[in-house]
Design an enzyme around this catalytic site. Structure first.
Site, PDB file in Angstrom:
ATOM      1  N   CYS A   1       0.962  -1.437  -0.022  1.00 25.06           N
ATOM      2  CA  CYS A   1       0.023   0.063  -0.063  1.00 25.06           C
ATOM      3  C   CYS A   1       0.855   1.248  -0.140  1.00 25.06           C
ATOM      4  CB  CYS A   1      -0.968  -0.163   1.070  1.00 25.06           C
ATOM      5  SG  CYS A   1      -1.622   1.283   1.923  1.00 25.06           S
TER       6      CYS A   1
ATOM      7  N   CYS B   1       0.228   3.786   2.609  1.00 21.03           N
ATOM      8  CA  CYS B   1       0.756   3.255   4.091  1.00 21.03           C
ATOM      9  C   CYS B   1       2.211   3.510   4.097  1.00 21.03           C
ATOM     10  CB  CYS B   1       0.443   1.621   4.237  1.00 21.03           C
ATOM     11  SG  CYS B   1      -1.109   1.367   4.055  1.00 21.03           S
TER      12      CYS B   1
END
Ligand code: ZN
Length: 146
Positions: free
Chosen positions: A69, A72
């Site tokens: 991600c 993230c």
């Protein structure tokens, strides 16, 4: 519970009790002698996450993330910086959702990054989307005031 703090060691999982008159920032684990607060988020697997939720008396700020991600990964250094400001009032945990599918499902995580603010098993607040360190700190403190 007494007015002391109960803190789970991020290194060995030992449950430590700190007397109320001891500054938690200086606390060390009674078993492995690792400082209980290092200024860095603690990486937890499902078992360690459950142990913190069950036994820590501190508010827990949990970053639910995954290695694939992009947002993230972009938030990771911001989250780490927030740890330096929020410790020892709050313990910061990082939970890799790929490695914790059961916990993620139970928490109802639908997108990442998601941050959860938990205290003694109770969810105080949650928010999705990447944030910078100032916003992480401000969001956490406002969640604690409610
Ligand atoms: Zn320890």
């Amino acid at each position: 519970m007494s007015n002391g703090l109960q803190i789970v060691c991020g290194h060995c999982g030992q449950i430590n009790r700190l007397p109320a008159d001891r500054a938690p920032a200086q606390g060390k684990c009674g078993k492995c002698h690792t400082p209980l607060f290092s200024g860095h988020p603690i990486e937890v697997d499902q078992a360690a996450f459950e142990r913190h939720v069950a036994h820590s008396s501190l508010p827990l700020l949990v970053d639910v993330w995954a290695p694939w991600c992009g947002p993230c990964r972009a938030m990771a250094p911001m989250f780490a910086r927030a740890a330096q400001e929020l410790e020892p009032r709050v313990q910061l945990l990082k939970l890799n959702s790929d490695e914790a599918p059961e916990v993620s499902a139970r928490l109802g995580i639908s997108g990442i990054p998601t941050m959860l603010l938990l205290q003694q098993g109770r969810e105080l607040a949650r928010i999705s989307g990447a944030m910078d360190s100032q916003r992480i700190v401000a969001w956490t403190l406002s969640g604690l005031r409610q």
